[in-house]
Design a protein around this motif. Structure first.
Motif, mmCIF file in Angstrom:
data_model
loop_
_atom_site.group_PDB
_atom_site.id
_atom_site.type_symbol
_atom_site.label_atom_id
_atom_site.label_comp_id
_atom_site.label_asym_id
_atom_site.label_seq_id
_atom_site.Cartn_x
_atom_site.Cartn_y
_atom_site.Cartn_z
ATOM 1 N N GLY A 1 0.957 -1.258 0.157
ATOM 2 C CA GLY A 1 0.020 0.000 0.056
ATOM 3 C C GLY A 1 0.956 1.339 0.028
ATOM 4 O O GLY A 1 0.314 2.455 0.183
ATOM 5 N N ALA B 1 -0.372 3.990 -2.316
ATOM 6 C CA ALA B 1 -1.631 4.685 -1.664
ATOM 7 C C ALA B 1 -1.414 5.519 -0.716
ATOM 8 O O ALA B 1 -1.925 6.761 -0.612
ATOM 9 C CB ALA B 1 -2.756 3.388 -1.055
ATOM 10 N N GLU C 1 -0.968 -4.800 -7.749
ATOM 11 C CA GLU C 1 -1.807 -4.525 -6.613
ATOM 12 C C GLU C 1 -1.388 -3.249 -6.374
ATOM 13 O O GLU C 1 -2.343 -2.372 -5.791
ATOM 14 C CB GLU C 1 -1.476 -5.508 -5.655
ATOM 15 C CG GLU C 1 -2.281 -5.406 -4.357
ATOM 16 C CD GLU C 1 -3.719 -5.549 -4.508
ATOM 17 O OE1 GLU C 1 -4.167 -6.110 -5.565
ATOM 18 O OE2 GLU C 1 -4.588 -5.148 -3.467
ATOM 19 N N PRO C 2 0.012 -2.491 -6.185
ATOM 20 C CA PRO C 2 0.100 -1.455 -6.036
ATOM 21 C C PRO C 2 -0.631 -0.248 -6.807
ATOM 22 O O PRO C 2 -1.067 0.591 -6.191
ATOM 23 C CB PRO C 2 1.777 -1.099 -6.253
ATOM 24 C CG PRO C 2 2.253 -2.370 -5.933
ATOM 25 C CD PRO C 2 1.052 -3.537 -6.634
ATOM 26 N N ARG D 1 -4.527 -0.533 -5.066
ATOM 27 C CA ARG D 1 -4.485 0.046 -4.039
ATOM 28 C C ARG D 1 -4.338 1.722 -4.447
ATOM 29 O O ARG D 1 -5.005 2.625 -3.498
ATOM 30 C CB ARG D 1 -3.374 -0.235 -3.026
ATOM 31 C CG ARG D 1 -3.892 -1.952 -2.830
ATOM 32 C CD ARG D 1 -3.313 -2.174 -1.319
ATOM 33 N NE ARG D 1 -3.375 -3.642 -1.090
ATOM 34 C CZ ARG D 1 -3.070 -4.445 -0.015
ATOM 35 N NH1 ARG D 1 -2.813 -3.580 1.009
ATOM 36 N NH2 ARG D 1 -3.415 -5.551 -0.092
#
Lengths: 307, 307
Positions: free
Chosen positions: B145, B148, B168-169, B172
């Motif tokens: 994260g 984010a 995924e980075p 998020r």
């Protein structure tokens, strides 16, 4: 103290990838780095004995090579710094096939003053050496007759010298009468023009080599010396990664030389070390268990000279 | 000052070989090295403006990256040192086909205290920035994260933020409402599950991105913003080496943002910079002549929102 010379030291980088496909992008799953160059590999195998390494280093890669070499017990670093960056070699190991793709940088250009500084360091180190090994390719800027001159210096000082190189540096070096050369089949054919190993080793001796030990890959070693002619063979062809096997054989020949062992014993040791290197999981290391087993299983056949 | 963040800086090494054959040994004829990582590439293109780079560096490779970065005019290095070695990428260019085979190291593992030191440096640099770009993959050890959190910090400080990452980075990071994201077609499909660029850009905006600029390779850019929807297209499909083209587009978007240019002008600049990068002989550089020609030849079509 055995002196091993590595004019073109390297940082050997190994990448593991799942499957190497030309023109694709690959995520490297594992990176390993070790100091390399033939003389450095020889020194590492010889590390059980006390000995010294000299060669060039340089730039950012050179610092890494020196730091890593400092961590090898028994190896004393006498590397001469240069301004160019020490070369890298990249071996890409394909997890699926186990095969290796090799990428070798040429090495930095050595300036005339750096070359002079190296020769001065060589002269300083020679008197304390029981034997000298001159190993590997010449970096750009080093004269093609470099090894020939270094062979003559060692012989003048009464120190036995082994030469392990190829091409024109080997041709000129042989004429300076080194005690031992250790060409592989390709290097021997390039030197002599003959693809018949026995004929080629005879020709290489006539050109000036005191002893010729030809490495014939999985078939072992063929040696022609003033004492006789021998063939050393592992019990079965050895499968694995051949990186560093020739350097391990050089370490076997050198240690046997300084221990005044008879030729068949030297050849057994060299063949066993080479086989134990091929079988080791890490490229260039040797497997001690395989080495000790091979010492009892390598066969040496041949004949002692009548002369 | 534009702040470009490169969490996983790299030393980009390019090898020229005559012809890359898997499982063979190759002599590298030419070696070039440059500091890399997406944010560093963006910074270099932005160097005509005054701006600052921050990211990780480390180990022996990190020293080389810092030394080389110091030689780029207009780029101020604020790299945070780490104990692990900065990753290398190796691009092997095949002289016969012109194709490139890419090998990417994963990068060093970042410790919790190194990550804290980086976040402190980020907080210190933010107030002076007119815009922030968060670029590239996360090295091991950095929380997924991370982007984010960095998007939220920038937004709290009232500084516009562009996010260019994947997986995924990105997922998020988008939820933290960055001003711009610049995915390529694959990254956009992975984020949204849709392979239809128009539908996928709409979905990405719904997930939180203020503007979505999708790079569609040789077909140019597709942008969806609160002001409208545009497509920017080079006059003909551009052939060459696409390395760094996406980073050049990010530099075009960022410079257009801080100069308060209207969206069609930003997209023209970004498309022209990307095309000029593909056409440059050195990977990741842009050809200034091609850039200026493309500025007059890129077409932008679209519509302004009724809202």
């Amino acid at each position: 103290m055995i002196l091993t010379v590595t004019l073109n030291t390297a940082l050997d980088i190994t990448y593991r990838v799942r499957s190497l496909r030309p023109h694709a992008s690959h995520r490297v799953s594992e990176v390993t780095e070790r100091p390399g160059g033939k003389g450095v590999n020889v020194a590492r195998v010889l590390a059980a004995l006390g000995h010294e390494v000299t060669g060039f280093t340089g730039g950012a890669t050179g610092r890494v090579v020196q730091e890593k070499l400092a961590a090898v017990p028994g190896v004393v670093d006498a590397l001469v710094p240069v301004s160019g960056a020490t070369r890298r070699t990249v071996a890409v190991v394909d997890d699926r096939s186990g095969d290796t793709t090799q990428l070798n940088e040429p090495g930095p250009t050595i300036t005339p003053s750096e070359w002079s500084a190296f020769l001065a360091a060589y002269d300083d180190l020679l008197p304390a050496a029981s034997a000298v090994a001159l190993c590997g390719s010449l970096p750009p800027g080093v004269p093609v007759g470099a090894y020939a001159g270094m062979v003559r210096t060692a012989r003048s000082a009464g120190i036995p010298v082994l030469l392990d190189t190829s091409g024109e540096p080997l041709r000129r070096g042989v004429a300076a009468r080194p005690d031992i050369i250790k060409p592989n089949a390709d290097e021997l054919a390039e030197l002599t023009g003959s693809h018949d190993p026995l004929r080629a080793t005879q020709d290489a001796r006539r050109r000036g080599a005191g002893a010729v030990v030809a490495s014939l890959g999985p078939e072992g070693l063929l040696a022609l010396t003033r004492d006789g002619r021998w063939r050393a063979t592992p019990p079965t062809p050895v499968r694995g990664n051949p990186t560093g096997a020739g350097d391990a054989a050089v370490a076997g020949l050198l240690s046997g030389l300084v221990e005044h062992l008879p030729w068949p014993t030297r050849l057994t040791r060299a063949t066993a070390l080479a086989a134990a290197t091929v079988r080791a999981p890490v490229a260039g290391e040797f497997d001690r268990g395989v080495y000790e087993e091979m010492l009892t299983r390598v066969t040496v056949s041949g004949e002692v000279s009548a002369a």
